[in-house]
Design a protein around this motif. Sequence first.
Motif, PDB file in Angstrom:
ATOM      1  N   MET A   1      67.648   5.950  35.063  1.00 17.54           N
ATOM      2  CA  MET A   1      66.496   6.596  34.345  1.00 17.54           C
ATOM      3  C   MET A   1      65.789   6.853  35.748  1.00 17.54           C
ATOM      4  SD  MET A   1      63.574   3.658  33.302  1.00 17.54           S
ATOM      5  CE  MET A   1      62.986   2.554  34.659  1.00 17.54           C
ATOM      6  N   ARG A   2      64.634   7.927  35.267  1.00 17.98           N
ATOM      7  CA  ARG A   2      63.699   8.480  36.107  1.00 17.98           C
ATOM      8  C   ARG A   2      62.197   7.468  35.999  1.00 17.98           C
ATOM      9  NH1 ARG A   2      62.432  13.846  34.186  1.00 17.98           N
ATOM     10  NH2 ARG A   2      62.443  12.529  32.217  1.00 17.98           N
ATOM     11  N   ARG A   3      61.849   7.561  37.126  1.00 19.31           N
ATOM     12  CA  ARG A   3      60.312   6.732  37.296  1.00 19.31           C
ATOM     13  C   ARG A   3      59.679   7.377  38.432  1.00 19.31           C
ATOM     14  NH1 ARG A   3      61.093   0.418  38.767  1.00 19.31           N
ATOM     15  NH2 ARG A   3      61.652   1.351  40.894  1.00 19.31           N
ATOM     16  N   VAL A   4      58.264   7.458  38.264  1.00 18.88           N
ATOM     17  CA  VAL A   4      57.421   7.720  39.036  1.00 18.88           C
ATOM     18  C   VAL A   4      56.914   6.528  39.899  1.00 18.88           C
ATOM     19  CG1 VAL A   4      55.179   8.968  39.431  1.00 18.88           C
ATOM     20  CG2 VAL A   4      56.756   9.716  37.666  1.00 18.88           C
ATOM     21  N   ARG A   5      56.839   6.768  41.197  1.00 11.99           N
ATOM     22  CA  ARG A   5      56.279   5.557  42.051  1.00 11.99           C
ATOM     23  C   ARG A   5      55.655   6.203  43.470  1.00 11.99           C
ATOM     24  NH1 ARG A   5      58.458   2.339  46.089  1.00 11.99           N
ATOM     25  NH2 ARG A   5      60.585   3.506  46.266  1.00 11.99           N
ATOM     26  N   TYR A   6      55.134   5.529  44.113  1.00 11.97           N
ATOM     27  CA  TYR A   6      54.405   5.979  45.242  1.00 11.97           C
ATOM     28  C   TYR A   6      54.460   4.672  46.274  1.00 11.97           C
ATOM     29  CZ  TYR A   6      49.882   3.390  44.246  1.00 11.97           C
ATOM     30  OH  TYR A   6      49.276   2.338  44.011  1.00 11.97           O
ATOM     31  N   ALA A  18      65.921   4.726  39.060  1.00 13.71           N
ATOM     32  CA  ALA A  18      65.983   3.308  38.913  1.00 13.71           C
ATOM     33  C   ALA A  18      66.600   2.810  37.634  1.00 13.71           C
ATOM     34  CB  ALA A  18      64.397   3.083  38.699  1.00 13.71           C
ATOM     35  N   PRO A  19      67.212   1.466  37.852  1.00  8.01           N
ATOM     36  CA  PRO A  19      67.783   0.969  36.487  1.00  8.01           C
ATOM     37  C   PRO A  19      66.985   0.782  35.309  1.00  8.01           C
ATOM     38  CG  PRO A  19      67.944  -0.504  38.646  1.00  8.01           C
ATOM     39  CD  PRO A  19      66.977   0.496  38.776  1.00  8.01           C
ATOM     40  N   TYR A  87      55.401   5.074  33.653  1.00  7.47           N
ATOM     41  CA  TYR A  87      55.565   6.533  33.963  1.00  7.47           C
ATOM     42  C   TYR A  87      57.139   6.671  34.141  1.00  7.47           C
ATOM     43  CZ  TYR A  87      50.705   7.469  35.173  1.00  7.47           C
ATOM     44  OH  TYR A  87      49.220   7.642  35.234  1.00  7.47           O
ATOM     45  N   ALA A  88      57.877   6.459  33.155  1.00  2.00           N
ATOM     46  CA  ALA A  88      59.364   6.455  33.153  1.00  2.00           C
ATOM     47  C   ALA A  88      59.797   6.818  31.931  1.00  2.00           C
ATOM     48  CB  ALA A  88      59.718   5.038  33.558  1.00  2.00           C
ATOM     49  N   ASP A  89      61.268   6.989  32.044  1.00  4.68           N
ATOM     50  CA  ASP A  89      62.042   7.340  30.811  1.00  4.68           C
ATOM     51  C   ASP A  89      62.010   6.133  29.928  1.00  4.68           C
ATOM     52  OD1 ASP A  89      62.737  10.012  31.403  1.00  4.68           O
ATOM     53  OD2 ASP A  89      64.318   9.086  32.725  1.00  4.68           O
ATOM     54  N   PHE A  90      62.086   4.967  30.540  1.00  4.12           N
ATOM     55  CA  PHE A  90      62.186   3.800  29.484  1.00  4.12           C
ATOM     56  C   PHE A  90      61.088   2.449  30.228  1.00  4.12           C
ATOM     57  CE2 PHE A  90      66.298   5.538  29.014  1.00  4.12           C
ATOM     58  CZ  PHE A  90      66.541   5.294  27.706  1.00  4.12           C
ATOM     59  N   VAL A 276      44.047  16.579  23.029  1.00  5.67           N
ATOM     60  CA  VAL A 276      45.092  16.449  24.167  1.00  5.67           C
ATOM     61  C   VAL A 276      44.769  17.763  25.295  1.00  5.67           C
ATOM     62  CG1 VAL A 276      47.126  16.632  24.950  1.00  5.67           C
ATOM     63  CG2 VAL A 276      46.633  15.166  23.146  1.00  5.67           C
ATOM     64  N   HIS A 277      44.309  17.565  26.341  1.00  5.70           N
ATOM     65  CA  HIS A 277      43.948  18.439  27.370  1.00  5.70           C
ATOM     66  C   HIS A 277      45.233  19.270  27.790  1.00  5.70           C
ATOM     67  CE1 HIS A 277      41.997  20.511  30.653  1.00  5.70           C
ATOM     68  NE2 HIS A 277      43.016  20.297  31.333  1.00  5.70           N
ATOM     69  N   ALA A 278      46.278  18.491  28.307  1.00  8.16           N
ATOM     70  CA  ALA A 278      47.574  19.373  28.780  1.00  8.16           C
ATOM     71  C   ALA A 278      48.732  18.083  28.598  1.00  8.16           C
ATOM     72  CB  ALA A 278      47.207  19.726  30.238  1.00  8.16           C
ATOM     73  N   GLU A 279      49.964  18.612  28.355  1.00  5.89           N
ATOM     74  CA  GLU A 279      50.801  17.804  28.422  1.00  5.89           C
ATOM     75  C   GLU A 279      52.004  18.119  30.000  1.00  5.89           C
ATOM     76  OE1 GLU A 279      53.334  17.837  25.139  1.00  5.89           O
ATOM     77  OE2 GLU A 279      51.599  17.774  23.862  1.00  5.89           O
ATOM     78  N   PHE A 280      52.187  17.010  30.733  1.00  7.49           N
ATOM     79  CA  PHE A 280      52.933  17.381  32.083  1.00  7.49           C
ATOM     80  C   PHE A 280      54.085  16.785  31.733  1.00  7.49           C
ATOM     81  CE2 PHE A 280      48.231  17.626  32.983  1.00  7.49           C
ATOM     82  CZ  PHE A 280      48.520  19.075  34.199  1.00  7.49           C
ATOM     83  N   ALA A 281      55.131  17.352  32.357  1.00  6.96           N
ATOM     84  CA  ALA A 281      56.600  16.687  32.807  1.00  6.96           C
ATOM     85  C   ALA A 281      56.377  15.691  33.585  1.00  6.96           C
ATOM     86  CB  ALA A 281      57.641  17.518  33.315  1.00  6.96           C
ATOM     87  N   LEU A 282      57.173  14.399  33.583  1.00  5.92           N
ATOM     88  CA  LEU A 282      57.394  13.457  34.639  1.00  5.92           C
ATOM     89  C   LEU A 282      57.035  13.746  35.849  1.00  5.92           C
ATOM     90  CD1 LEU A 282      57.202  10.328  33.799  1.00  5.92           C
ATOM     91  CD2 LEU A 282      59.682  10.429  34.230  1.00  5.92           C
ATOM     92  N   GLU A 283      57.897  14.785  36.424  1.00  2.00           N
ATOM     93  CA  GLU A 283      58.131  14.979  37.671  1.00  2.00           C
ATOM     94  C   GLU A 283      56.697  15.608  38.190  1.00  2.00           C
ATOM     95  OE1 GLU A 283      60.582  18.310  35.652  1.00  2.00           O
ATOM     96  OE2 GLU A 283      60.173  16.084  35.395  1.00  2.00           O
ATOM     97  N   ASP A 284      55.855  15.925  37.043  1.00  6.41           N
ATOM     98  CA  ASP A 284      54.393  16.789  37.556  1.00  6.41           C
ATOM     99  C   ASP A 284      53.519  15.624  37.361  1.00  6.41           C
ATOM    100  OD1 ASP A 284      55.754  19.291  37.901  1.00  6.41           O
ATOM    101  OD2 ASP A 284      55.656  19.625  35.788  1.00  6.41           O
ATOM    102  N   ALA A 285      53.582  14.264  37.744  1.00  4.84           N
ATOM    103  CA  ALA A 285      52.652  13.375  37.459  1.00  4.84           C
ATOM    104  C   ALA A 285      51.409  13.558  38.492  1.00  4.84           C
ATOM    105  CB  ALA A 285      53.136  11.813  37.580  1.00  4.84           C
ATOM    106  N   ALA A 286      51.797  13.931  39.396  1.00  3.34           N
ATOM    107  CA  ALA A 286      50.850  14.341  40.602  1.00  3.34           C
ATOM    108  C   ALA A 286      49.647  15.260  40.169  1.00  3.34           C
ATOM    109  CB  ALA A 286      51.249  14.623  41.596  1.00  3.34           C
TER     110      ALA A 286
END
Length: 305
Positions: A1-6, A18-19, A87-90, A276-286
Amino acid sequence: MRRVRYESTGGPLFLEEAPVPAAGPGELLVRCEAVGVTLPVVRKVREAAEPIALGGEIAGEVVAIGHGVTRFRPGDRVTGLCFGHGYADFAVLHEAMASPVPGTASAVDAVALVRSGLVAFGALEAARPEPGESALVTAAASGVGHLALQLARVRGAARVVAAVSDAGKAEFVRSLGADEVVGYDAPDWGEPVDYALDAVGGDLLTPAIAALAPGGRLVAYSSGGGTVRAYDLLVGAKSVIGFQMALIARGEPQLYERWRKELWRLFAEGALRPAVHAEFALEDAAQAHGVIESRSNLGKVVLRP
């Protein structure tokens, strides 16, 4: 799955593979359809000494349950506060923090309404409002604030003053029921109010307390800190009340659930309109974090995995 991290304080945020996590005892594994972006999480990314898991409000479909779960099953639609990676698919959600999403509502409706609405509802309860009183709401265009000003009206406020960081937000808060709009830097916030709901803190505490009528109450629910001078309270017999949602969630689950049901009732009746002000894709979390940091949002900012 996809996950946002820093990896270090201040970012940058990046997408990684990530698993898929497993649902442990008392937990739900949720396929995330919407994730609410909140100021506390944005602040932690900038300020926390060590990187944190990007959690927060999530909504989606239950795909697996852990041992001991009794209230939900796979296929149910839920929303709740995730303390791990949200911030992830699951994401994993504890059963105690989960609530069902009505069939008439979307996942975006759920993340815009429930957690922010609970904070707004609880802060208003702490103010002990009486019908006919006047109210002040700071950060009135925020995810919590725009619901707080609507709830103040529902609870019988005769006059609602919205305090905002930018004059460009005036039309938005007026459309939700604000009678008057003031900027943070205005020297005079108009006629005094009976109670104030403050989501900003910091330097705004002093003018917010000054805006109270004698005997007025200010409910502070911000993570922004700030200092209150005792003299400012003494001269008008004013009071400051602290409110924290986590104490209610952990210590008074029946009250927490009652408030959730009331929010959905008001939503179904059209008395409460989450924006809702705006909706962003996961890759646009920044970019989503940037909207919150700039305080330019009108309502909720949402990620859509």
